[in-house]
Design a protein around this motif. Structure first.
Motif, mmCIF file in Angstrom:
data_model
loop_
_atom_site.group_PDB
_atom_site.id
_atom_site.type_symbol
_atom_site.label_atom_id
_atom_site.label_comp_id
_atom_site.label_asym_id
_atom_site.label_seq_id
_atom_site.Cartn_x
_atom_site.Cartn_y
_atom_site.Cartn_z
ATOM 1 N N ILE A 149 0.016 -3.501 -12.708
ATOM 2 C CA ILE A 149 0.158 -2.888 -11.387
ATOM 3 C C ILE A 149 -1.042 -1.800 -11.374
ATOM 4 N N SER A 150 -2.117 -1.447 -10.831
ATOM 5 C CA SER A 150 -2.725 -0.578 -10.126
ATOM 6 C C SER A 150 -3.140 -0.331 -8.835
ATOM 7 N N ARG A 151 -3.116 1.276 -8.627
ATOM 8 C CA ARG A 151 -3.663 1.421 -7.134
ATOM 9 C C ARG A 151 -4.448 2.089 -7.398
ATOM 10 N N ASN A 152 -5.960 2.428 -6.646
ATOM 11 C CA ASN A 152 -7.080 2.920 -6.438
ATOM 12 C C ASN A 152 -7.723 2.782 -5.239
ATOM 13 N N GLU A 153 -7.090 3.779 -5.577
ATOM 14 C CA GLU A 153 -7.476 5.062 -3.921
ATOM 15 C C GLU A 153 -8.029 5.529 -2.918
ATOM 16 N N THR A 154 -8.839 6.397 -2.116
ATOM 17 C CA THR A 154 -9.190 7.788 -1.521
ATOM 18 C C THR A 154 -8.399 7.691 0.097
ATOM 19 N N PHE A 155 -9.159 9.172 0.305
ATOM 20 C CA PHE A 155 -8.505 9.116 1.234
ATOM 21 C C PHE A 155 -9.895 9.652 2.591
ATOM 22 N N VAL A 156 -9.632 9.416 3.924
ATOM 23 C CA VAL A 156 -10.851 10.348 4.639
ATOM 24 C C VAL A 156 -10.326 10.067 5.838
ATOM 25 N N THR A 157 -10.466 11.975 6.534
ATOM 26 C CA THR A 157 -10.209 12.127 8.120
ATOM 27 C C THR A 157 -11.188 12.096 8.646
ATOM 28 N N SER A 158 -10.257 11.912 10.274
ATOM 29 C CA SER A 158 -11.705 11.762 10.895
ATOM 30 C C SER A 158 -11.073 12.744 12.077
ATOM 31 N N GLY A 159 -11.813 13.729 12.769
ATOM 32 C CA GLY A 159 -10.874 14.885 13.354
ATOM 33 C C GLY A 159 -9.926 15.834 12.395
ATOM 34 N N ALA A 160 -8.455 16.162 13.133
ATOM 35 C CA ALA A 160 -7.566 16.718 12.952
ATOM 36 C C ALA A 160 -6.888 15.906 11.173
ATOM 37 N N PRO A 161 -6.417 16.579 10.375
ATOM 38 C CA PRO A 161 -5.622 15.765 9.547
ATOM 39 C C PRO A 161 -4.816 14.710 9.924
ATOM 40 N N THR A 162 -3.968 13.990 9.317
ATOM 41 C CA THR A 162 -2.632 13.679 9.807
ATOM 42 C C THR A 162 -2.278 12.959 8.687
ATOM 43 N N LYS B 54 3.146 6.887 2.962
ATOM 44 C CA LYS B 54 3.649 6.674 2.543
ATOM 45 C C LYS B 54 4.010 5.762 1.122
ATOM 46 N N THR B 55 4.727 5.773 0.532
ATOM 47 C CA THR B 55 5.304 4.793 -1.117
ATOM 48 C C THR B 55 5.568 3.556 -0.061
ATOM 49 N N SER B 56 4.837 2.005 -1.173
ATOM 50 C CA SER B 56 5.823 0.520 -0.817
ATOM 51 C C SER B 56 7.124 0.237 -2.057
ATOM 52 N N GLY B 57 7.099 1.721 -2.780
ATOM 53 C CA GLY B 57 8.265 1.535 -3.658
ATOM 54 C C GLY B 57 8.350 0.715 -5.662
ATOM 55 N N LYS B 58 6.429 0.405 -5.631
ATOM 56 C CA LYS B 58 6.253 -0.627 -6.766
ATOM 57 C C LYS B 58 5.369 0.396 -7.279
ATOM 58 N N GLY B 59 5.273 0.257 -8.818
ATOM 59 C CA GLY B 59 4.290 0.614 -9.452
ATOM 60 C C GLY B 59 3.944 2.356 -8.960
ATOM 61 N N LEU C 203 3.485 13.055 -7.956
ATOM 62 C CA LEU C 203 4.045 11.165 -8.370
ATOM 63 C C LEU C 203 4.572 10.337 -8.036
ATOM 64 N N PHE C 204 5.339 8.806 -7.583
ATOM 65 C CA PHE C 204 6.425 8.166 -7.483
ATOM 66 C C PHE C 204 5.692 7.398 -8.750
ATOM 67 N N LEU C 205 7.053 7.056 -9.238
ATOM 68 C CA LEU C 205 7.229 5.684 -10.368
ATOM 69 C C LEU C 205 8.321 4.941 -9.933
#
Length: 265
Positions: free
Chosen positions: A140-153, A158-163, A185-187
């Motif tokens: 199980i792998s998760r590869n991600e990044t975050f991008v903000t338009s305007g003010a951050p939210t 939210k977590t899926s509860g898996k991995g 970090l959550f597992l």
């Protein structure tokens, strides 16, 4: 001549020490409203350099600030990288992720070592009944990044509860050199305690060392990092355990990877 030999040996040692790293690289992470970005996705020896294989986009999910799914534009997969464009039509923080679940199997057939990777549903048909020395691992792998338009939210955290998953305490688009940031970090939905975390700044191709920053989560799954300089950073954590949900799998390997941009003060 001695200098040439020494440099060759150093280059070989450096290459051997570098494992392939999977990453998503946005063209920008903090923008004014109603802008476009381009995201590159690849697996490489040198961070953020296209020199190995592309990340496939079939499991790409872009979550908009309101929780809806945003559709990327112009997706393309080439020899060394994939890329896509994204129109940031909403104000707030987008979560861009490639999440994979599957199995890896190794076995022997007619005296030869064989390997197979795919979805758990195809495992039974993929391995011949006459195969021996079968070893199966769930991944199980998760590869991600975050991008903000305007003010951050924070609605997309939210977590899926898996991995393995990360919930930022410090907003991932509010990072500055010389400041400390904290993440959790959550597992499988629970805090991942006592877990090593590796952070590597980009530009490793032009350094003699990886310049790794090491951290470890506390009993709440939290860890902190003080950013030494502005730039793009790669963050990774991995867990191997026996909590598999795949029949006949001997173990499970779950990993989390993120690309974060640190801005100058």
């Amino acid at each position: 001549m001695n200098r040439i030999i020494a440099l060759s040996l150093l280059a070989g040692a450096s290459f051997a020490a570098q494992a392939h790293k999977s990453w998503l690289l946005p063209s920008a992470t903090v923008l004014t409203p109603d802008q476009w970005i381009t995201v590159d996705a690849a697996v490489s020896n040198d961070l953020f350099v296209f020199n190995h294989v592309p990340v496939k986009l079939d499991k790409l999910v872009v979550t908009a600030p309101d929780g809806s799914r945003a559709e990327p534009a112009n997706p393309h997969t080439g020899k060394f990288r994939s890329s896509f464009d994204l129109h940031l039509t909403q104000k707030g923080t987008y979560r861009i992720a490639v999440a994979n679940e599957g199995v890896f199997a190794s076995y022997e057939l007619d005296g030869k070592k064989q390997r197979w990777r795919g979805d758990a549903a195809g495992l039974a048909a993929a391995i011949p009944a006459t195969a021996t020395a079968v070893e199966i691992t769930e991944g199980i792998s998760r590869n991600e990044t975050f991008v903000t338009s305007g003010a951050p939210t924070t609605s997309t955290f939210k977590t899926s509860g898996k991995g393995l998953e990360m919930v930022p305490t410090t907003h991932p688009n509010d990072l500055f050199s010389g400041e400390k940031a904290t993440f959790q970090l959550f597992l499988d939905g629970k805090p991942a305690a006592d877990l090593p975390v590796t952070i590597v700044p980009g530009g490793s191709r032009y350094r003699d060392t990886q310049a790794e920053i090491s951290a470890k989560t506390d009993d709440k799954g939290q860890f902190s990092v003080s950013w030494p300089a502005p730039g793009m950073y790669w963050l990774e954590a991995e867990v191997e355990d026996k909590k598999t949900t795949v029949a006949k799998a001997a173990g499970r390997r779950t990993s989390y990877t993120a690309t974060l941009e640190v801005l100058p003060q």
